[in-house]
Enzyme design. Structure first.
Site, PDB file in Angstrom:
ATOM      1  N   LYS A  52      64.758 169.537  29.189  1.00 43.34           N
ATOM      2  CA  LYS A  52      63.966 170.744  29.502  1.00 43.34           C
ATOM      3  C   LYS A  52      62.709 170.772  28.623  1.00 43.34           C
ATOM      4  O   LYS A  52      61.608 171.046  29.100  1.00 43.34           O
ATOM      5  CB  LYS A  52      64.808 172.013  29.266  1.00 43.34           C
ATOM      6  CG  LYS A  52      65.808 172.259  30.397  1.00 43.34           C
ATOM      7  CD  LYS A  52      66.838 173.328  30.079  1.00 43.34           C
ATOM      8  CE  LYS A  52      67.908 173.380  31.169  1.00 43.34           C
ATOM      9  NZ  LYS A  52      69.057 174.222  30.855  1.00 43.34           N
ATOM     10  N   GLN A  96      71.374 178.104  26.214  1.00 35.69           N
ATOM     11  CA  GLN A  96      72.169 177.058  26.868  1.00 35.69           C
ATOM     12  C   GLN A  96      73.661 177.377  26.795  1.00 35.69           C
ATOM     13  O   GLN A  96      74.194 177.672  25.730  1.00 35.69           O
ATOM     14  CB  GLN A  96      71.870 175.700  26.201  1.00 35.69           C
ATOM     15  CG  GLN A  96      72.506 174.514  26.871  1.00 35.69           C
ATOM     16  CD  GLN A  96      71.956 174.217  28.265  1.00 35.69           C
ATOM     17  OE1 GLN A  96      70.759 174.263  28.493  1.00 35.69           O
ATOM     18  NE2 GLN A  96      72.844 173.953  29.207  1.00 35.69           N
ATOM     19  N   ASP A 119      66.233 182.137  33.382  1.00 35.15           N
ATOM     20  CA  ASP A 119      67.427 181.588  34.023  1.00 35.15           C
ATOM     21  C   ASP A 119      67.877 182.484  35.181  1.00 35.15           C
ATOM     22  O   ASP A 119      68.670 182.067  36.023  1.00 35.15           O
ATOM     23  CB  ASP A 119      68.584 181.494  33.008  1.00 35.15           C
ATOM     24  CG  ASP A 119      68.821 180.060  32.536  1.00 35.15           C
ATOM     25  OD1 ASP A 119      68.387 179.135  33.246  1.00 35.15           O
ATOM     26  OD2 ASP A 119      69.448 179.883  31.474  1.00 35.15           O
TER      27      ASP A 119
END
Ligand code: NAD
Length: 291
Positions: A52, A96, A119
Protein backbone atom coordinates in the site's frame (compact mmCIF):
# COMPACT_ATOMS: atom_id res chain seq x y z
CA UNK A 1 -13.12 -17.83 -21.57
CA UNK A 2 -11.82 -14.32 -20.92
CA UNK A 3 -9.44 -13.55 -18.09
CA UNK A 4 -10.25 -10.39 -16.15
CA UNK A 5 -6.88 -8.73 -15.77
CA UNK A 6 -7.01 -6.91 -12.46
CA UNK A 7 -3.36 -6.03 -12.64
CA UNK A 8 -3.79 -4.18 -15.92
CA UNK A 9 -6.96 -2.37 -14.81
CA UNK A 10 -5.39 -1.41 -11.48
CA UNK A 11 -2.40 0.07 -13.35
CA UNK A 12 -4.79 2.07 -15.53
CA UNK A 13 -6.55 3.39 -12.43
CA UNK A 14 -3.25 4.30 -10.82
CA UNK A 15 -2.29 6.26 -13.95
CA UNK A 16 -5.63 8.10 -13.82
CA UNK A 17 -5.03 8.90 -10.14
CA UNK A 18 -1.48 10.08 -10.87
CA UNK A 19 -2.80 12.52 -13.49
CA UNK A 20 -5.21 14.01 -10.95
CA UNK A 21 -2.44 14.26 -8.35
CA UNK A 22 -0.24 16.09 -10.88
CA UNK A 23 -3.08 18.58 -11.41
CA UNK A 24 -3.44 19.15 -7.65
CA UNK A 25 0.31 19.79 -7.31
CA UNK A 26 0.29 22.06 -10.37
CA UNK A 27 -2.27 24.24 -8.59
CA UNK A 28 0.21 24.61 -5.73
CA UNK A 29 -1.64 22.32 -3.35
CA UNK A 30 -0.26 19.41 -1.40
CA UNK A 31 -0.76 15.87 -2.71
CA UNK A 32 -3.11 13.36 -0.99
CA UNK A 33 -1.66 11.73 2.11
CA UNK A 34 -2.54 8.19 3.25
CA UNK A 35 -1.43 6.75 6.59
CA UNK A 36 -1.45 3.08 7.54
CA UNK A 37 -1.40 1.80 11.11
CA UNK A 38 -0.02 -1.65 11.71
CA UNK A 39 0.02 -3.36 15.08
CA UNK A 40 2.43 -6.27 15.54
CA UNK A 41 4.52 -8.30 13.13
CA UNK A 42 2.04 -10.47 11.20
CA UNK A 43 3.80 -11.43 7.94
CA UNK A 44 0.83 -11.14 5.58
CA UNK A 45 -0.26 -7.82 7.13
CA UNK A 46 3.24 -6.37 6.76
CA UNK A 47 3.25 -7.43 3.08
CA UNK A 48 -0.13 -5.79 2.45
CA UNK A 49 0.81 -2.58 4.20
CA UNK A 50 4.19 -2.48 2.44
CA UNK A 51 2.54 -2.66 -0.97
CA UNK A 52 0.00 0.00 0.00
CA UNK A 53 2.85 2.37 0.90
CA UNK A 54 4.73 1.55 -2.34
CA UNK A 55 1.58 2.22 -4.38
CA UNK A 56 1.24 5.62 -2.72
CA UNK A 57 4.66 6.55 -4.06
CA UNK A 58 3.73 5.34 -7.58
CA UNK A 59 0.81 7.79 -7.78
CA UNK A 60 2.57 10.72 -6.07
CA UNK A 61 0.80 10.48 -2.70
CA UNK A 62 2.47 11.17 0.62
CA UNK A 63 2.36 8.14 2.90
CA UNK A 64 3.02 7.49 6.57
CA UNK A 65 3.46 4.10 8.16
CA UNK A 66 2.64 3.95 11.87
CA UNK A 67 4.18 0.75 13.27
CA UNK A 68 3.09 -0.18 16.76
CA UNK A 69 4.05 -3.01 19.10
CA UNK A 70 1.59 -5.88 19.45
CA UNK A 71 1.53 -5.21 23.22
CA UNK A 72 0.02 -1.71 22.78
CA UNK A 73 -3.14 -1.18 24.83
CA UNK A 74 -6.47 -0.38 23.22
CA UNK A 75 -6.44 3.00 24.95
CA UNK A 76 -3.04 3.94 23.51
CA UNK A 77 -4.07 2.78 20.05
CA UNK A 78 -7.15 4.99 20.24
CA UNK A 79 -4.88 7.90 21.25
CA UNK A 80 -2.85 7.32 18.07
CA UNK A 81 -6.05 7.22 16.03
CA UNK A 82 -7.18 10.50 17.55
CA UNK A 83 -3.88 12.09 16.51
CA UNK A 84 -4.46 10.92 12.93
CA UNK A 85 -8.09 12.13 13.09
CA UNK A 86 -6.97 15.65 13.94
CA UNK A 87 -3.92 15.79 11.65
CA UNK A 88 -4.88 18.21 8.86
CA UNK A 89 -2.08 16.92 6.64
CA UNK A 90 -3.55 13.40 6.50
CA UNK A 91 -6.54 12.77 4.23
CA UNK A 92 -7.21 9.19 5.15
CA UNK A 93 -5.86 6.27 7.10
CA UNK A 94 -6.37 2.58 7.57
CA UNK A 95 -5.84 0.31 10.53
CA UNK A 96 -4.59 -3.00 9.16
CA UNK A 97 -6.60 -5.98 10.40
CA UNK A 98 -6.45 -8.37 12.17
CA UNK A 99 -5.54 -6.70 15.47
CA UNK A 100 -4.13 -8.54 18.49
CA UNK A 101 -6.79 -10.38 20.50
CA UNK A 102 -6.74 -7.97 23.47
CA UNK A 103 -7.91 -5.10 21.23
CA UNK A 104 -11.58 -4.81 20.36
CA UNK A 105 -11.75 -4.18 16.60
CA UNK A 106 -15.18 -2.60 16.86
CA UNK A 107 -13.93 0.04 19.34
CA UNK A 108 -11.06 0.88 16.99
CA UNK A 109 -13.36 1.13 14.00
CA UNK A 110 -15.68 3.46 15.89
CA UNK A 111 -12.75 5.71 16.87
CA UNK A 112 -11.86 6.49 13.24
CA UNK A 113 -13.24 9.77 11.89
CA UNK A 114 -15.66 8.70 9.11
CA UNK A 115 -14.26 11.53 6.97
CA UNK A 116 -10.88 9.79 7.02
CA UNK A 117 -12.13 6.21 6.92
CA UNK A 118 -10.85 5.40 3.43
CA UNK A 119 -11.42 1.68 4.09
CA UNK A 120 -15.15 2.48 4.27
CA UNK A 121 -15.72 0.22 7.28
CA UNK A 122 -17.20 2.82 9.68
CA UNK A 123 -20.99 2.39 10.16
CA UNK A 124 -21.56 5.93 8.85
CA UNK A 125 -19.87 5.12 5.57
CA UNK A 126 -21.31 1.60 5.39
CA UNK A 127 -24.78 3.08 5.91
CA UNK A 128 -24.24 5.70 3.22
CA UNK A 129 -23.11 2.96 0.84
CA UNK A 130 -26.27 0.97 1.59
CA UNK A 131 -28.34 4.08 0.80
CA UNK A 132 -26.49 4.58 -2.50
CA UNK A 133 -25.00 7.89 -1.29
CA UNK A 134 -21.50 9.05 -2.23
CA UNK A 135 -19.01 7.75 0.32
CA UNK A 136 -15.87 5.67 0.76
CA UNK A 137 -16.76 2.20 -0.48
CA UNK A 138 -14.76 -0.70 1.01
CA UNK A 139 -11.84 -1.17 -1.36
CA UNK A 140 -12.29 -4.83 -2.34
CA UNK A 141 -15.99 -4.61 -3.31
CA UNK A 142 -15.28 -1.22 -4.91
CA UNK A 143 -12.58 -2.94 -7.00
CA UNK A 144 -14.96 -5.72 -8.05
CA UNK A 145 -17.54 -3.14 -9.20
CA UNK A 146 -14.85 -1.39 -11.22
CA UNK A 147 -13.78 -4.65 -12.90
CA UNK A 148 -17.38 -5.44 -13.85
CA UNK A 149 -17.80 -1.94 -15.29
CA UNK A 150 -14.55 -1.83 -17.23
CA UNK A 151 -15.14 -5.29 -18.73
CA UNK A 152 -18.71 -4.28 -19.61
CA UNK A 153 -20.11 -7.32 -17.86
CA UNK A 154 -23.91 -7.19 -17.82
CA UNK A 155 -25.24 -7.42 -14.27
CA UNK A 156 -28.71 -5.92 -14.67
CA UNK A 157 -31.36 -8.61 -14.19
CA UNK A 158 -28.71 -11.28 -13.71
CA UNK A 159 -28.62 -13.65 -10.77
CA UNK A 160 -25.51 -13.09 -8.66
CA UNK A 161 -24.53 -15.53 -5.93
CA UNK A 162 -22.15 -14.15 -3.32
CA UNK A 163 -20.37 -16.80 -1.26
CA UNK A 164 -19.50 -15.35 2.16
CA UNK A 165 -21.12 -12.62 4.27
CA UNK A 166 -18.14 -10.84 5.85
CA UNK A 167 -18.36 -7.12 6.60
CA UNK A 168 -15.44 -6.33 4.32
CA UNK A 169 -16.35 -8.32 1.19
CA UNK A 170 -19.46 -10.53 1.06
CA UNK A 171 -22.00 -8.21 2.71
CA UNK A 172 -20.94 -4.97 0.94
CA UNK A 173 -20.63 -6.53 -2.54
CA UNK A 174 -24.10 -8.06 -2.13
CA UNK A 175 -25.49 -4.57 -1.36
CA UNK A 176 -23.61 -2.87 -4.20
CA UNK A 177 -24.56 -5.39 -6.88
CA UNK A 178 -28.16 -5.26 -5.74
CA UNK A 179 -28.27 -1.43 -5.80
CA UNK A 180 -29.40 0.65 -8.75
CA UNK A 181 -26.77 1.58 -11.31
CA UNK A 182 -23.92 0.30 -13.44
CA UNK A 183 -22.59 -3.09 -12.27
CA UNK A 184 -25.67 -3.21 -10.04
CA UNK A 185 -29.35 -4.05 -10.61
CA UNK A 186 -28.59 -7.69 -10.03
CA UNK A 187 -30.75 -10.17 -8.11
CA UNK A 188 -28.41 -11.24 -5.35
CA UNK A 189 -28.37 -14.37 -3.23
CA UNK A 190 -25.88 -14.53 -0.35
CA UNK A 191 -24.77 -18.00 0.71
CA UNK A 192 -22.59 -18.74 3.73
CA UNK A 193 -21.33 -21.42 6.11
CA UNK A 194 -24.87 -22.25 7.31
CA UNK A 195 -26.39 -22.50 3.83
CA UNK A 196 -27.95 -25.89 3.08
CA UNK A 197 -27.27 -27.30 -0.39
CA UNK A 198 -25.06 -24.43 -1.57
CA UNK A 199 -24.71 -25.99 -5.03
CA UNK A 200 -28.40 -25.51 -5.77
CA UNK A 201 -27.70 -21.75 -5.67
CA UNK A 202 -24.36 -21.67 -7.46
CA UNK A 203 -25.74 -23.85 -10.30
CA UNK A 204 -28.33 -21.15 -10.98
CA UNK A 205 -25.91 -18.21 -10.85
CA UNK A 206 -25.03 -16.00 -13.81
CA UNK A 207 -22.31 -14.39 -11.72
CA UNK A 208 -20.49 -15.83 -8.70
CA UNK A 209 -18.50 -13.69 -6.28
CA UNK A 210 -16.60 -16.04 -4.01
CA UNK A 211 -15.19 -14.65 -0.75
CA UNK A 212 -14.87 -17.47 1.74
CA UNK A 213 -11.15 -18.26 1.90
CA UNK A 214 -11.18 -22.01 1.21
CA UNK A 215 -8.79 -22.88 -1.64
CA UNK A 216 -10.43 -24.35 -4.77
CA UNK A 217 -13.79 -24.66 -3.02
CA UNK A 218 -15.80 -23.77 -6.15
CA UNK A 219 -15.50 -26.52 -8.78
CA UNK A 220 -16.73 -26.48 -12.36
CA UNK A 221 -19.51 -29.01 -11.64
CA UNK A 222 -21.06 -26.49 -9.21
CA UNK A 223 -21.71 -23.85 -11.89
CA UNK A 224 -23.53 -23.46 -15.17
CA UNK A 225 -21.87 -22.84 -18.50
CA UNK A 226 -21.07 -19.18 -19.26
CA UNK A 227 -20.90 -18.13 -15.60
CA UNK A 228 -18.86 -15.04 -14.64
CA UNK A 229 -16.47 -15.85 -11.80
CA UNK A 230 -15.06 -13.24 -9.42
CA UNK A 231 -12.63 -14.99 -7.12
CA UNK A 232 -11.79 -12.90 -4.05
CA UNK A 233 -10.13 -15.66 -2.03
CA UNK A 234 -6.47 -15.40 -1.11
CA UNK A 235 -5.08 -18.33 0.85
CA UNK A 236 -1.45 -19.22 1.40
CA UNK A 237 -1.04 -22.95 0.74
CA UNK A 238 2.18 -24.70 1.81
CA UNK A 239 4.32 -25.65 -1.20
CA UNK A 240 7.87 -26.90 -0.75
CA UNK A 241 8.58 -26.39 -4.47
CA UNK A 242 8.12 -22.66 -4.18
CA UNK A 243 10.94 -20.38 -2.95
CA UNK A 244 8.58 -18.72 -0.48
CA UNK A 245 7.44 -22.10 0.84
CA UNK A 246 3.83 -21.37 -0.12
CA UNK A 247 1.64 -20.53 -3.10
CA UNK A 248 -1.40 -18.26 -3.23
CA UNK A 249 -4.68 -19.99 -4.06
CA UNK A 250 -8.10 -18.56 -4.80
CA UNK A 251 -11.49 -19.97 -3.78
CA UNK A 252 -12.07 -21.30 -7.28
CA UNK A 253 -10.60 -24.30 -9.07
CA UNK A 254 -9.25 -22.19 -11.92
CA UNK A 255 -8.12 -25.04 -14.20
CA UNK A 256 -11.45 -26.88 -14.25
CA UNK A 257 -13.36 -23.60 -14.57
CA UNK A 258 -11.61 -22.68 -17.83
CA UNK A 259 -14.03 -24.77 -19.91
CA UNK A 260 -17.14 -23.44 -18.12
CA UNK A 261 -16.76 -19.73 -17.31
CA UNK A 262 -17.21 -16.82 -19.74
CA UNK A 263 -15.09 -14.48 -17.56
CA UNK A 264 -12.85 -15.24 -14.61
CA UNK A 265 -10.53 -13.32 -12.31
CA UNK A 266 -7.23 -15.15 -11.71
CA UNK A 267 -5.56 -15.43 -8.31
CA UNK A 268 -3.16 -13.73 -8.05
CA UNK A 269 -3.68 -10.85 -10.50
CA UNK A 270 -7.48 -10.44 -10.34
CA UNK A 271 -9.28 -8.77 -7.46
CA UNK A 272 -6.15 -8.40 -5.28
CA UNK A 273 -4.41 -5.56 -7.16
CA UNK A 274 -7.73 -3.70 -7.46
CA UNK A 275 -8.07 -3.43 -3.69
CA UNK A 276 -5.03 -1.17 -3.36
CA UNK A 277 -5.98 0.92 -6.41
CA UNK A 278 -9.43 1.59 -4.93
CA UNK A 279 -7.97 2.49 -1.54
CA UNK A 280 -5.92 5.12 -3.37
CA UNK A 281 -9.07 6.29 -5.18
CA UNK A 282 -10.83 6.74 -1.83
CA UNK A 283 -7.88 8.74 -0.49
CA UNK A 284 -7.93 10.96 -3.58
CA UNK A 285 -11.67 11.51 -3.05
CA UNK A 286 -11.01 12.54 0.56
CA UNK A 287 -8.35 15.01 -0.58
CA UNK A 288 -10.64 16.48 -3.23
CA UNK A 289 -13.44 16.95 -0.69
CA UNK A 290 -11.10 18.93 1.59
CA UNK A 291 -9.74 21.24 -1.13
P1 NAD B 1 -14.21 -14.13 6.49
O1 NAD B 1 -13.47 -15.27 7.07
O2 NAD B 1 -14.48 -12.92 7.28
O3 NAD B 1 -15.59 -14.65 5.92
C1 NAD B 1 -15.71 -15.87 5.24
C2 NAD B 1 -17.13 -16.08 4.87
O4 NAD B 1 -17.22 -17.33 4.19
C3 NAD B 1 -18.09 -16.17 6.07
O5 NAD B 1 -19.16 -15.28 5.88
C4 NAD B 1 -18.58 -17.60 6.10
O6 NAD B 1 -19.96 -17.71 6.39
C5 NAD B 1 -18.33 -18.06 4.68
N1 NAD B 1 -17.98 -19.49 4.65
C6 NAD B 1 -17.03 -20.13 5.35
N2 NAD B 1 -17.05 -21.45 5.08
C7 NAD B 1 -18.04 -21.64 4.18
C8 NAD B 1 -18.54 -22.77 3.50
N3 NAD B 1 -18.04 -23.97 3.69
N4 NAD B 1 -19.54 -22.58 2.63
C9 NAD B 1 -20.07 -21.36 2.42
N5 NAD B 1 -19.62 -20.24 3.02
C10 NAD B 1 -18.62 -20.38 3.89
O7 NAD B 1 -13.41 -13.79 5.14
P2 NAD B 1 -13.22 -12.45 4.28
O8 NAD B 1 -12.48 -11.45 5.09
O9 NAD B 1 -14.48 -12.06 3.62
O10 NAD B 1 -12.22 -13.03 3.19
C11 NAD B 1 -12.59 -14.09 2.35
C12 NAD B 1 -11.43 -14.42 1.45
O11 NAD B 1 -11.13 -13.29 0.64
C13 NAD B 1 -10.12 -14.74 2.19
O12 NAD B 1 -9.41 -15.70 1.46
C14 NAD B 1 -9.38 -13.42 2.18
O13 NAD B 1 -7.99 -13.59 2.27
C15 NAD B 1 -9.79 -12.89 0.85
N6 NAD B 1 -9.73 -11.44 0.73
C16 NAD B 1 -9.15 -10.94 -0.38
C17 NAD B 1 -9.09 -9.58 -0.57
C18 NAD B 1 -8.47 -9.04 -1.83
O14 NAD B 1 -7.97 -7.95 -1.84
N7 NAD B 1 -8.50 -9.78 -2.93
C19 NAD B 1 -9.61 -8.71 0.37
C20 NAD B 1 -10.24 -9.24 1.49
C21 NAD B 1 -10.30 -10.63 1.66
Amino acid sequence: MKIIDGKEISNQIKLEIKKEVDQIILKGQRPPHLAAVIVGEDGASLTYVGSKVRSCRQVGFESTLVKLQSSISEEKLIEKINLLNSDKEIDGFIVQLPLPKHINEENILMAIDPNKDVDGFHPTNFGKMALNMETFIPATPFGIMELLKRYNIETSGKHTVVIGRSHIVGRPISILMNSKGKAGDSTVTVVHSRTVNLESYTKNADIIVSALGIPEFVKSDMVKSGVVIIDVGITRVKDDNSIKGYVIKGDVDFESMKSKASFITPVPGGVGPMTIAMLLKNTLLSRKISI
